[in-house]
Design a protein around this motif. Structure first.
Motif, PDB file in Angstrom:
ATOM      1  N   VAL A  19       0.801  -1.238   0.000  1.00 52.64           N
ATOM      2  CA  VAL A  19       0.000   0.000   0.000  1.00 52.64           C
ATOM      3  C   VAL A  19       0.833   1.287   0.000  1.00 52.64           C
ATOM      4  O   VAL A  19       0.282   2.368  -0.176  1.00 52.64           O
ATOM      5  CB  VAL A  19      -0.980   0.037   1.206  1.00 52.64           C
ATOM      6  CG1 VAL A  19      -1.985  -1.102   1.106  1.00 52.64           C
ATOM      7  CG2 VAL A  19      -0.233  -0.012   2.532  1.00 52.64           C
ATOM      8  N   SER A  21       3.364   4.173  -1.443  1.00 55.56           N
ATOM      9  CA  SER A  21       3.470   4.757  -2.771  1.00 55.56           C
ATOM     10  C   SER A  21       4.681   4.217  -3.529  1.00 55.56           C
ATOM     11  O   SER A  21       5.655   3.733  -2.918  1.00 55.56           O
ATOM     12  CB  SER A  21       3.570   6.279  -2.674  1.00 55.56           C
ATOM     13  OG  SER A  21       4.709   6.645  -1.911  1.00 55.56           O
ATOM     14  N   LYS A 107      -4.532   1.769   0.489  1.00 54.00           N
ATOM     15  CA  LYS A 107      -3.501   2.576  -0.151  1.00 54.00           C
ATOM     16  C   LYS A 107      -3.866   4.056  -0.195  1.00 54.00           C
ATOM     17  O   LYS A 107      -3.062   4.923   0.173  1.00 54.00           O
ATOM     18  CB  LYS A 107      -3.252   2.067  -1.569  1.00 54.00           C
ATOM     19  CG  LYS A 107      -2.065   2.726  -2.259  1.00 54.00           C
ATOM     20  CD  LYS A 107      -1.740   2.014  -3.566  1.00 54.00           C
ATOM     21  CE  LYS A 107      -0.474   2.598  -4.185  1.00 54.00           C
ATOM     22  NZ  LYS A 107      -0.075   1.854  -5.422  1.00 54.00           N
TER      23      LYS A 107
END
Length: 211
Positions: A19, A21, A107
């Motif tokens: 999740v 970046s 996320k």
């Protein structure tokens, strides 16, 4: 984004890696000593410190996070408790924790949390904020009388516990032995009807606004 992750649970660790970046770097450690070693390395430059709070050692780990925040006051710390505990959340936010999230956060939600934390705000989640508002309207002195039966030495120990000090640190501060500190704590827990350091720390913070 470079993030130090104190976590022993493999499933949650796998989820975090899914999740975060693209381009984010997660560094895993599994013990408190490893956390200190990593943060004490000046070139480490961790933007965040994620900490997974396990059920089996929850109260103990909360107090370890309190001490960690005292040692590294500029470090952005986000905790991921595996249980809902409003008292622990209040304790952690009072010492500078930047956010509290569910371990299996999504996320998009994690991205939102980090943007809020980066702006200098704290993230506690809707349920926690609502609970905080409810508690803020309650009488502030509700448990204060439970400290009135403590001796001067016991009050001193309680205040040190509220600051996140370990038994060893309290012994050094008060120039007494660790065995004496433990004896004082046993007496304090009985007199204040508290079951552990977390409950005692919250009680002392309410009375003395210890930070």
């Amino acid at each position: 984004m470079k993030t130090l992750c104190w976590i022993a649970d493999d499933a949650v660790w796998k989820h975090w890696n899914q999740v975060v970046s693209v381009g984010a770097s997660l560094v895993r450690v599994e013990t408190l000593d490893e956390v200190y070693q990593a943060l004490e390395t000046t070139e480490s430059g961790f933007q965040y410190c994620f900490i997974y709070l396990e059920d089996k050692s929850f109260s103990k780990q909360v107090e370890e996070v309190v001490a960690l925040c005292a040692a590294f006051p500029k470090q952005k710390v986000i905790v991921f408790p595996n249980q809902t505990n409003q008292a622990a959340a209040l304790r952690l936010f009072s010492v500078g924790v930047s956010g509290q999230c569910a371990p299996y956060i999504g996320k998009e939600q994690l991205s939102l949390v980090l943007s809020v934390v980066d702006s200098g705000e704290i993230w506690g989640g809707k349920a926690f904020i609502q609970q905080l508002i409810m508690q803020s309207s309650a009488p502030a002195e509700i448990h204060n009388d439970e400290l009135d039966d403590l001796s001067e030495r016991e009050l001193n120990v309680a205040q040190h516990v509220a600051k996140g000090l370990s038994n060893k640190q309290i012994a050094l501060e008060m120039d007494i032995t660790e065995r004496t500190v433990k004896a004082h704590l046993t007496s304090i827990f009985k007199k204040t009807h508290t079951k552990d350091r977390l409950a005692l720390a919250l009680l002392a913070q309410t009375r003395y606004a210890v930070r």
